[in-house]
Each structure stands twice: as structure tokens, then as C-alpha cells.
Design an enzyme around this catalytic site. Structure first.
Site, mmCIF file in Angstrom:
data_model
loop_
_atom_site.group_PDB
_atom_site.id
_atom_site.type_symbol
_atom_site.label_atom_id
_atom_site.label_comp_id
_atom_site.label_asym_id
_atom_site.label_seq_id
_atom_site.Cartn_x
_atom_site.Cartn_y
_atom_site.Cartn_z
ATOM 1 N N SER A 184 0.804 -1.128 -0.061
ATOM 2 C CA SER A 184 0.013 -0.218 -0.042
ATOM 3 C C SER A 184 0.707 1.156 -0.073
ATOM 4 O O SER A 184 1.702 1.531 0.918
ATOM 5 C CB SER A 184 -0.979 0.302 1.206
ATOM 6 O OG SER A 184 -1.735 -1.026 1.255
ATOM 7 N N HIS B 32 -4.972 -9.276 -1.426
ATOM 8 C CA HIS B 32 -4.843 -9.793 -0.065
ATOM 9 C C HIS B 32 -6.119 -10.775 0.126
ATOM 10 O O HIS B 32 -6.952 -10.870 -0.802
ATOM 11 C CB HIS B 32 -5.191 -8.464 0.732
ATOM 12 C CG HIS B 32 -4.459 -7.335 0.640
ATOM 13 N ND1 HIS B 32 -4.395 -6.285 -0.437
ATOM 14 C CD2 HIS B 32 -3.318 -6.979 1.527
ATOM 15 C CE1 HIS B 32 -3.483 -5.275 -0.288
ATOM 16 N NE2 HIS B 32 -2.792 -5.960 0.710
ATOM 17 N N TYR C 129 -7.893 -10.782 2.422
ATOM 18 C CA TYR C 129 -9.234 -10.044 3.062
ATOM 19 C C TYR C 129 -10.249 -9.724 1.825
ATOM 20 O O TYR C 129 -11.240 -9.304 2.069
ATOM 21 C CB TYR C 129 -9.081 -8.821 4.079
ATOM 22 C CG TYR C 129 -8.251 -7.763 3.270
ATOM 23 C CD1 TYR C 129 -8.692 -6.929 2.366
ATOM 24 C CD2 TYR C 129 -6.790 -7.393 3.753
ATOM 25 C CE1 TYR C 129 -8.050 -5.697 1.745
ATOM 26 C CE2 TYR C 129 -6.207 -6.519 3.183
ATOM 27 C CZ TYR C 129 -6.705 -5.591 2.070
ATOM 28 O OH TYR C 129 -6.123 -4.551 1.705
ATOM 29 N N MET D 88 -1.915 -6.977 7.257
ATOM 30 C CA MET D 88 -2.453 -7.953 6.736
ATOM 31 C C MET D 88 -1.901 -8.551 5.361
ATOM 32 O O MET D 88 -2.704 -8.937 4.436
ATOM 33 C CB MET D 88 -3.916 -7.212 6.186
ATOM 34 C CG MET D 88 -4.481 -6.470 7.531
ATOM 35 S SD MET D 88 -5.911 -5.524 6.988
ATOM 36 C CE MET D 88 -6.043 -4.362 8.406
ATOM 37 N N SER D 89 -0.661 -8.748 5.164
ATOM 38 C CA SER D 89 -0.278 -9.408 3.827
ATOM 39 C C SER D 89 1.116 -10.120 4.215
ATOM 40 O O SER D 89 1.230 -10.452 5.254
ATOM 41 C CB SER D 89 0.162 -8.266 2.939
ATOM 42 O OG SER D 89 1.063 -7.335 3.360
ATOM 43 N N ASN E 203 1.510 3.465 10.964
ATOM 44 C CA ASN E 203 0.802 4.064 12.262
ATOM 45 C C ASN E 203 1.264 3.275 13.634
ATOM 46 O O ASN E 203 1.573 2.154 13.562
ATOM 47 C CB ASN E 203 -0.700 3.908 12.062
ATOM 48 C CG ASN E 203 -1.216 2.456 11.634
ATOM 49 O OD1 ASN E 203 -0.784 1.964 10.453
ATOM 50 N ND2 ASN E 203 -1.524 1.566 12.649
HETATM 51 N N1 HPA Z 1 -2.942 -3.200 11.295
HETATM 52 C C1 HPA Z 1 -2.794 -3.952 10.385
HETATM 53 N N2 HPA Z 1 -2.481 -3.745 9.165
HETATM 54 C C2 HPA Z 1 -2.088 -2.292 9.039
HETATM 55 C C3 HPA Z 1 -1.862 -1.640 9.961
HETATM 56 C C4 HPA Z 1 -2.134 -1.928 11.248
HETATM 57 O O1 HPA Z 1 -2.370 -1.144 12.323
HETATM 58 N N3 HPA Z 1 -1.450 -0.495 9.276
HETATM 59 C C5 HPA Z 1 -1.064 -0.832 8.035
HETATM 60 N N4 HPA Z 1 -1.646 -1.941 7.749
#
Ligand code: HPA
Length: 270
Positions: A28, A81, A83, A209-210, A233
């Protein structure tokens, strides 16, 4: 169902000009790296037989062949992904295809949330190991014997020499990088604060998530893997603020220059 990657291989071999040595999976907000590829041949996923089509914002959805720092590369600008609803087989299909067309080294990148409180948004982290918390495994099912063994060794998922070389590149460029463990789970929800505590307790430094499915499949066929997370983050519950995909994109954009020089510098040394 087993997807036929030989058909995909033949198609790509008819388009590409040289055998790529290095494969890149761009996460991303990190797809811009593919724009640096010289003499590019870009093939939209929708043109490639058997390829899924990516749906997430921030993912262009094409394979780009060409050279980077004098090396033959192929980049996935946008990944699939779990998801999104793809099977694990489809999520990892491009890795199989990369192997089939000659890729021996895979660089996987992602945006991730930090559960290690010493980390900060904007940090880059070289992945030393991962925890598969997807609750499934892309190698479940009949083993593809020509790719690798039924019970693959995962004692060295990320290549120590590539890690050393990436760290050395970062040091030379004066880019501060972290090293740590990627804790992978399905999403699409961000984690709860309790889940973030769990990930930390279990040894994770970042959550995402990857990456885990692709690395498992790459290691199955003995590809060498370098993994880089961009900490977009702090994971949920560490700061008293909700998480947004916008924040993920903004932070990756902010560290883009460092990310690009780190990857390019590492490739140059490979
Ligand atoms: N959690 C899961 N996947 C993510 C996060 C997160 O805080 N930030 C970017 N991808």
C-alpha cells in the site's frame, strides 16, 4: 483447484525481454517504486491469463518488467490480499509465477502498524521473522512437488545475507531502520487493542494484513526473501485515536523517498 501457472508463464515470457532475477511485491502506497523501473514493460493484471485483479485503493494492479540499478526485475504494483476474498492460492499465485519465470530473490514490502512502542510512524523495518496468524496456510492442499517439499523448512524465512546487505545500505545512506518481527493476520478490520497486546506478547513488532502468505510460498520454492515494512501508524490502542487507511497512505507517502533509496541501494548490492 490448482491454477495453471504454465499458461501464465508462457504469456509473460512472450512479453518480457529478459529473465528477471529479482521480484518485488509493492505494498500500500509503495507502488511508486515501479515508476522508477527503466525500459519498463507494464502488463495490467487484467491482461494476464489466470491473474486475479486487485481491488484496494493505492494499488495500480500491473506487473512491471525492466531494469533497476542494472538488475533485471519484475514488480507487482499492487498485491492480492486474503481479505479481498481471494483464496490463499490466488493470493500467492504471482509468487509461483515469478518463480516459474526465473525469479530467485523476492523483495516483499508492506505498510504495517507498530505494536512495538519504541517504533514510530514513518519508520522502516527490515523483517527478521514473521508470525502466521492468518489461521490458515497457503500450502494447505496437494503439494506441488516440482516447487518444493511437503513440509518446508521455515527456520530461515528471511535471508540473513539480504538483511545484512539492506542494513548496510541503510547505514551508508544514513537512513535509520528497525529490525523486527511481522505479525500477519487476515484483516480487513484493524486489530483491537487487546489483539495488539497479544501480538506484542507473542513477539510481534508490527502487525499487518499481507506478506506472510507470499513469503511462505516463496520459501517453499527456496527463493531468497528480503522483507521491508513501512510503519504507517501505531497499532490500535497505543495512541488514543482511531485508525484510518488515509493515515496509512499519508505516512507511506512521507517516507517514500527513504523507502525508494533503501530498496534501490539494496538491489544495487545484490
Ligand atoms: N494493522 C494491520 N494492518 C495495517 C496496519 C495496522 O495497524 N497499518 C497498516 N496496515
Amino acid at each position: 483447484m490448482t491454477v495453471n501457472w504454465n499458461e501464465t508463464r508462457s504469456y509473460l515470457e512472450s512479453k518480457m525481454q529478459a529473465k528477471p532475477e529479482i521480484g518485488l511485491i509493492l505494498g500500500s502506497g509503495l507502488g511508486v517504486l515501479a515508476d522508477d523501473i527503466e525500459n519498463p514493460i507494464a502488463i495490467p493484471y487484467s491482461d494476464i491469463p489466470n491473474f486475479p485483479v486487485s481491488t484496494v485503493e493505492g494499488h495500480a494492479g500491473q506487473l512491471v518488467f525492466g531494469t533497476l540499478e542494472g538488475k533485471q526485475v519484475v514488480a507487482m504494483q499492487g498485491r492480492f490480499h486474503f481479505y479481498e476474498g481471494y483464496s490463499m492460492e490466488m493470493v500467492t499465485f504471482p509468487v509461483r509465477v515469478m518463480k516459474a519465470i526465473g525469479v530467485e530473490t523476492l523483495i516483499v514490502t508492506n505498510a504495517a502498524g507498530a505494536c512495538n512502542e519504541a517504533f514510530e510512524p514513518g519508520d522502516l523495518m527490515l523483517i527478521t521473522d514473521h508470525i502466521n496468524f492468518f489461521g490458515t496456510n497457503p500450502l494447505i492442499g496437494k503439494n506441488v512437488d516440482e516447487m518444493g517439499p511437503r513440509f518446508p523448512d521455515m527456520s530461515k524465512p528471511y535471508d540473513a545475507e539480504l538483511l545484512r546487505l539492506a542494513q548496510e545500505t541503510a547505514d551508508e545512506l544514513g537512513i535509520q531502520v528497525r529490525q523486527g518481527v511481522y505479525f500477519g493476520n487476515t484483516g480487513p478490520t484493524y486489530e483491537t487493542p487487546a489483539e495488539v497486546k497479544l501480538a506484542r506478547l507473542l513477539g510481534g513488532d508490527v502487525v499487518g494484513m499481507s506478506t506472510v502468505p507470499e513469503v511462505i510460498v516463496a520459501r517453499h520454492s527456496d527463493m531468497r526473501v528480503l522483507g521491508i515494512s513501512c510503519v504507517s501508524n501505531m497499532a490500535a490502542g497505543i495512541l488514543d485515536q482511531p485508525l484510518h487507511h488515509d493515515e496509512v497512505m499519508e505516512t507511506t507517502e512521507r517516507v517514500r523517498a527513504h523507502f525508494l533509496s533503501l530498496v534501490r541501494g539494496s538491489i544495487k548490492k545484490m
